[in-house]
Write a protein that holds these residues in place. Sequence first.
Motif, PDB file in Angstrom:
ATOM      1  N   LYS A   1      38.749  -2.380 -13.411  1.00 59.15           N
ATOM      2  CA  LYS A   1      38.414  -1.158 -12.663  1.00 59.15           C
ATOM      3  C   LYS A   1      37.314  -1.423 -11.635  1.00 59.15           C
ATOM      4  N   LEU A   2      36.340  -2.250 -12.005  1.00 60.12           N
ATOM      5  CA  LEU A   2      35.300  -2.632 -11.043  1.00 60.12           C
ATOM      6  C   LEU A   2      35.917  -3.389  -9.863  1.00 60.12           C
ATOM      7  N   ALA A   3      36.831  -4.305 -10.184  1.00 58.55           N
ATOM      8  CA  ALA A   3      37.508  -5.057  -9.128  1.00 58.55           C
ATOM      9  C   ALA A   3      38.310  -4.117  -8.227  1.00 58.55           C
ATOM     10  N   ASN A   4      39.002  -3.153  -8.819  1.00 60.52           N
ATOM     11  CA  ASN A   4      39.773  -2.181  -8.030  1.00 60.52           C
ATOM     12  C   ASN A   4      38.876  -1.466  -7.021  1.00 60.52           C
ATOM     13  N   ALA A   5      37.723  -0.997  -7.512  1.00 61.31           N
ATOM     14  CA  ALA A   5      36.800  -0.233  -6.661  1.00 61.31           C
ATOM     15  C   ALA A   5      36.261  -1.088  -5.517  1.00 61.31           C
ATOM     16  N   PHE A   6      35.904  -2.316  -5.816  1.00 59.70           N
ATOM     17  CA  PHE A   6      35.307  -3.157  -4.771  1.00 59.70           C
ATOM     18  C   PHE A   6      36.345  -3.699  -3.787  1.00 59.70           C
ATOM     19  N   VAL A   7      37.551  -3.978  -4.248  1.00 59.72           N
ATOM     20  CA  VAL A   7      38.599  -4.415  -3.317  1.00 59.72           C
ATOM     21  C   VAL A   7      38.930  -3.284  -2.347  1.00 59.72           C
ATOM     22  N   LYS A   8      38.977  -2.052  -2.846  1.00 62.50           N
ATOM     23  CA  LYS A   8      39.186  -0.895  -1.955  1.00 62.50           C
ATOM     24  C   LYS A   8      38.058  -0.790  -0.931  1.00 62.50           C
ATOM     25  N   THR A   9      36.841  -1.073  -1.369  1.00 67.24           N
ATOM     26  CA  THR A   9      35.678  -1.014  -0.477  1.00 67.24           C
ATOM     27  C   THR A   9      35.771  -2.077   0.609  1.00 67.24           C
ATOM     28  N   LEU A  10      36.147  -3.289   0.236  1.00 65.44           N
ATOM     29  CA  LEU A  10      36.277  -4.369   1.215  1.00 65.44           C
ATOM     30  C   LEU A  10      37.383  -4.057   2.225  1.00 65.44           C
ATOM     31  N   LYS A  11      38.455  -3.425   1.767  1.00 68.64           N
ATOM     32  CA  LYS A  11      39.528  -3.020   2.689  1.00 68.64           C
ATOM     33  C   LYS A  11      39.025  -1.940   3.640  1.00 68.64           C
ATOM     34  N   PHE A  12      38.170  -1.040   3.138  1.00 67.21           N
ATOM     35  CA  PHE A  12      37.576  -0.007   3.991  1.00 67.21           C
ATOM     36  C   PHE A  12      36.740  -0.662   5.095  1.00 67.21           C
ATOM     37  N   ILE A  13      35.926  -1.645   4.713  1.00 66.28           N
ATOM     38  CA  ILE A  13      35.097  -2.356   5.694  1.00 66.28           C
ATOM     39  C   ILE A  13      35.974  -3.038   6.742  1.00 66.28           C
ATOM     40  N   ASN A  14      37.065  -3.631   6.277  1.00 68.95           N
ATOM     41  CA  ASN A  14      37.947  -4.392   7.154  1.00 68.95           C
ATOM     42  C   ASN A  14      38.747  -3.508   8.114  1.00 68.95           C
ATOM     43  N   THR A  15      38.889  -2.222   7.776  1.00 67.52           N
ATOM     44  CA  THR A  15      39.746  -1.335   8.581  1.00 67.52           C
ATOM     45  C   THR A  15      38.980  -0.206   9.273  1.00 67.52           C
ATOM     46  N   HIS A  16      37.652  -0.245   9.203  1.00 66.81           N
ATOM     47  CA  HIS A  16      36.846   0.794   9.845  1.00 66.81           C
ATOM     48  C   HIS A  16      35.779   0.145  10.739  1.00 66.81           C
ATOM     49  N   SER A  17      35.347   0.902  11.714  1.00 69.29           N
ATOM     50  CA  SER A  17      34.326   0.398  12.640  1.00 69.29           C
ATOM     51  C   SER A  17      32.960   0.375  11.969  1.00 69.29           C
ATOM     52  N   ALA A  18      32.054  -0.369  12.574  1.00 76.28           N
ATOM     53  CA  ALA A  18      30.681  -0.431  12.057  1.00 76.28           C
ATOM     54  C   ALA A  18      30.051   0.955  12.048  1.00 76.28           C
ATOM     55  N   ALA A  19      30.342   1.763  13.070  1.00 73.79           N
ATOM     56  CA  ALA A  19      29.781   3.124  13.133  1.00 73.79           C
ATOM     57  C   ALA A  19      30.316   3.990  11.999  1.00 73.79           C
ATOM     58  N   GLU A  20      31.605   3.862  11.699  1.00 70.52           N
ATOM     59  CA  GLU A  20      32.202   4.645  10.610  1.00 70.52           C
ATOM     60  C   GLU A  20      31.627   4.231   9.257  1.00 70.52           C
ATOM     61  N   ILE A  21      31.395   2.942   9.094  1.00 66.03           N
ATOM     62  CA  ILE A  21      30.795   2.447   7.845  1.00 66.03           C
ATOM     63  C   ILE A  21      29.358   2.932   7.725  1.00 66.03           C
ATOM     64  N   ALA A  22      28.606   2.835   8.823  1.00 65.57           N
ATOM     65  CA  ALA A  22      27.200   3.261   8.818  1.00 65.57           C
ATOM     66  C   ALA A  22      27.066   4.730   8.438  1.00 65.57           C
ATOM     67  N   ASP A  23      28.017   5.546   8.856  1.00 66.05           N
ATOM     68  CA  ASP A  23      27.970   6.980   8.540  1.00 66.05           C
ATOM     69  C   ASP A  23      28.062   7.249   7.046  1.00 66.05           C
ATOM     70  N   LYS A  24      28.582   6.288   6.297  1.00 59.43           N
ATOM     71  CA  LYS A  24      28.724   6.445   4.842  1.00 59.43           C
ATOM     72  C   LYS A  24      27.516   5.927   4.076  1.00 59.43           C
ATOM     73  N   MET A  25      26.572   5.326   4.789  1.00 55.53           N
ATOM     74  CA  MET A  25      25.414   4.733   4.127  1.00 55.53           C
ATOM     75  C   MET A  25      24.221   5.690   4.151  1.00 55.53           C
ATOM     76  N   PRO A  26      23.288   5.546   3.203  1.00 58.86           N
ATOM     77  CA  PRO A  26      22.093   6.391   3.213  1.00 58.86           C
ATOM     78  C   PRO A  26      21.310   6.225   4.512  1.00 58.86           C
ATOM     79  N   LYS A  27      20.801   7.327   5.040  1.00 55.11           N
ATOM     80  CA  LYS A  27      20.107   7.305   6.334  1.00 55.11           C
ATOM     81  C   LYS A  27      18.861   6.427   6.328  1.00 55.11           C
ATOM     82  N   ASP A  28      18.200   6.303   5.168  1.00 58.68           N
ATOM     83  CA  ASP A  28      16.985   5.486   5.151  1.00 58.68           C
ATOM     84  C   ASP A  28      17.295   3.993   5.283  1.00 58.68           C
ATOM     85  N   PHE A  29      18.561   3.604   5.124  1.00 59.53           N
ATOM     86  CA  PHE A  29      18.935   2.208   5.321  1.00 59.53           C
ATOM     87  C   PHE A  29      18.828   1.815   6.791  1.00 59.53           C
ATOM     88  N   TYR A  30      18.892   2.795   7.692  1.00 58.00           N
ATOM     89  CA  TYR A  30      18.815   2.504   9.130  1.00 58.00           C
ATOM     90  C   TYR A  30      17.399   2.107   9.558  1.00 58.00           C
TER      91      TYR A  30
END
Length: 337
Positions: free
Chosen positions: A245-274
């Motif tokens: 199940k952990l592998a399922n979750a992280f493989v989905k995440t890596l596919k999200f990174i691979n298919t979305h722009s940096a801006a789209e990914i950044a929008d999903k991250m906590p604002k204090d990370f910026y």
Amino acid sequence: MRFTRKLFNGIAISAIAAAASLGASATHAADKITIMVGGYEKQIYLPAKLAENLGYFKDEGLDVELLNEAAGVDAENQLLAGAVQGVVGFYDHCVDLQAKGKFVESIVQFSQAPGEVELVSTKHPEIKSPADFKGKNLGVTGLGSSTNFLTLYMASKAGLQPGDVVTVPVGAGGTFIAAMQQDQIQAGMTTEPTISRMLKTGEAKVLVDMRTVDATRQALGGTYPAASLYLESSWVNEHKEETQKLANAFVKTLKFINTHSAAEIADKMPKDFYVGDKDGYIKALEEGKGMFTPDGVMPDDGPKTVLAVLSEFSKNVKGKQIDLSKTYTTEFVKNAK
């Protein structure tokens, strides 16, 4: 008699309810998985927080708690102590630990390049290559950390001896920046967003870049699998379902990174990370997201490169027989939904 039977039935029902409640609580506690991240604001470990924010752990029915730890070596110690079930950190810990008789394995390989950069203070223009490290203090996240391994390897490759340089544990982010500003370190290895922050102020420049696969091959002689999810092999064997199940979750995440722009990914991250500079965060991610694997699979030549780096200077690994097949597995990522 009727009263007694009613009382007995009431007590029995209460006991069953209490047992059920206790059982549910115990199940919940057993199902909780704690993962320590070696600095989850670092872009190299971005998949951990992204998976949480996208709800992928919950989609798998997992109760995952992420804990933050500035240095990967400290996260490793927490795993061995049984305080956490998993670590998001560098794969090279799996090799180093086997040399000490401890068996942990990378379950999902996040990246095939370290995502690290050796920055040099602009106060020290005399440092033009790793050969100029002699007599310098070099910043690393922690002693025994992956940045320490890589720093010593670069120095060794440049012909320096271990005693020629001093590695100083300065963490990342604000503590790294302060150490360089105060000249406690003259150069140091760090990741985004610390890299962009120092380049923006002009206080540092890039000496060695390992943010892309090609640059890593040039610096280290091959791909260098770095950020990963690693677990103790014994825990994996006893918790196959949770590991999958952990592998399922992280493989989905890596596919999200691979298919979305940096801006789209950044929008999903906590604002204090910026760290107050979202545009800079996005730019750094655009330049560096190619380090992430698309599917969590270990690159074929990666483990050998890591072993070569560690065997060069590490007292733990040098001269030891390492079974690389026991330091990672592709079973779970290849079976991921």
